[in-house]
Design a protein around this motif. Structure first.
Motif, PDB file in Angstrom:
ATOM      1  N   UNK A 104      -1.769  -3.753   1.319  1.00 19.43           N
ATOM      2  CA  UNK A 104      -1.858  -5.106   1.870  1.00 19.43           C
ATOM      3  C   UNK A 104      -1.145  -6.071   0.942  1.00 19.43           C
ATOM      4  N   UNK A 105      -0.266  -6.889   1.520  1.00 22.87           N
ATOM      5  CA  UNK A 105       0.423  -7.942   0.779  1.00 22.87           C
ATOM      6  C   UNK A 105      -0.193  -9.278   1.162  1.00 22.87           C
ATOM      7  N   UNK A 106      -0.335 -10.169   0.179  1.00 21.30           N
ATOM      8  CA  UNK A 106      -0.931 -11.481   0.439  1.00 21.30           C
ATOM      9  C   UNK A 106      -0.231 -12.547  -0.385  1.00 21.30           C
ATOM     10  N   UNK A 107      -0.142 -13.744   0.192  1.00 23.18           N
ATOM     11  CA  UNK A 107       0.396 -14.920  -0.504  1.00 23.18           C
ATOM     12  C   UNK A 107      -0.467 -16.109  -0.110  1.00 23.18           C
ATOM     13  N   UNK A 108      -0.920 -16.855  -1.107  1.00 21.91           N
ATOM     14  CA  UNK A 108      -1.734 -18.050  -0.884  1.00 21.91           C
ATOM     15  C   UNK A 108      -1.256 -19.146  -1.820  1.00 21.91           C
ATOM     16  N   UNK A 109      -1.108 -20.346  -1.283  1.00 23.81           N
ATOM     17  CA  UNK A 109      -0.702 -21.473  -2.104  1.00 23.81           C
ATOM     18  C   UNK A 109       0.005 -22.521  -1.286  1.00 23.81           C
ATOM     19  N   UNK A 110       1.072 -23.075  -1.869  1.00 23.72           N
ATOM     20  CA  UNK A 110       1.870 -24.081  -1.173  1.00 23.72           C
ATOM     21  C   UNK A 110       3.350 -23.762  -1.334  1.00 23.72           C
TER      22      UNK A 110
END
Length: 138
Positions: A104-110
Motif C-alpha cells: 500500500x502506498x500513501x501520501x498525506x499533506x499539502x
C-alpha cells in the motif's frame, strides 16, 4: 485542522527553524503554496493492518528537503503529474510476476496549498514500482 496538516505544518516550520535539515532550493514562481507530504510504503492490504511500514517526509516548497533520499527527483515527479498522485507514472512498460504480496502506498499533506490524501494498494512491489520512479522509493 486535521492531524496530517498539523504534522506537515510542524515539519515545514521545523525545517525553516533548523535550516540545516536540507539544502534550500528556490521555489518555482508558479507554485501557489506550501508543498509537503508524508509518504508511506506499507506491506499489506492497508496501512491499518500493516506491520511493516516505511515513512518519510518530503518537502518541496518553500524549500526542498525532508527525510526523503531524493527530494529533488520526487518533487519533480509530483510536479510533472500536476500534484495528482493518481497520475504518477513509473515503469508502465515493465511486466510484473503474478505473485500476491500486497503493498500500500500513501501520501498525506499539502501540495501547492491543497490537501492531499492518497491511498492505493497494489498486488506486489513490482506493480507499486510501476506507479513511481522516485516518489515512493525510499
Amino acid at each position: 485542522m486535521s492531524l496530517g496538516i498539523r504534522v506537515v505544518s510542524a515539519a515545514v516550520g521545523g525545517l525553516a527553524v533548523l535550516g540545516t535539515a536540507a539544502p534550500a532550493q528556490a521555489q518555482p514562481a508558479d507554485d501557489v503554496g506550501p508543498s509537503a507530504v508524508t509518504l508511506t510504503v506499507a506491506k499489506g492490504d492497508s496501512l491499518d493492518s500493516s506491520t511493516d511500514q516505511r515513512t518519510v517526509l518530503l518537502v518541496c516548497a518553500p524549500v526542498q528537503g525532508g527525510t526523503h533520499p531524493n527530494p529533488a527527483g520526487a518533487c519533480a515527479e509530483i510536479a510533472a503529474a500536476g500534484g495528482d498522485f493518481e497520475k504518477l507514472r513509473g515503469h508502465p512498460e515493465r511486466f510484473c510476476p503474478m505473485i500476491y504480496e500486497p503493498v500500500t502506498l500513501a501520501a498525506d499533506g499539502v501540495w501547492n496549498g491543497q490537501q492531499v490524501n492518497y491511498r492505493q494498494t497494489f498486488a506486489n512491489q513490482c506493480q507499486a514500482d510501476n506507479r513511481s520512479t522516485t516518489v515512493f522509493h525510499f
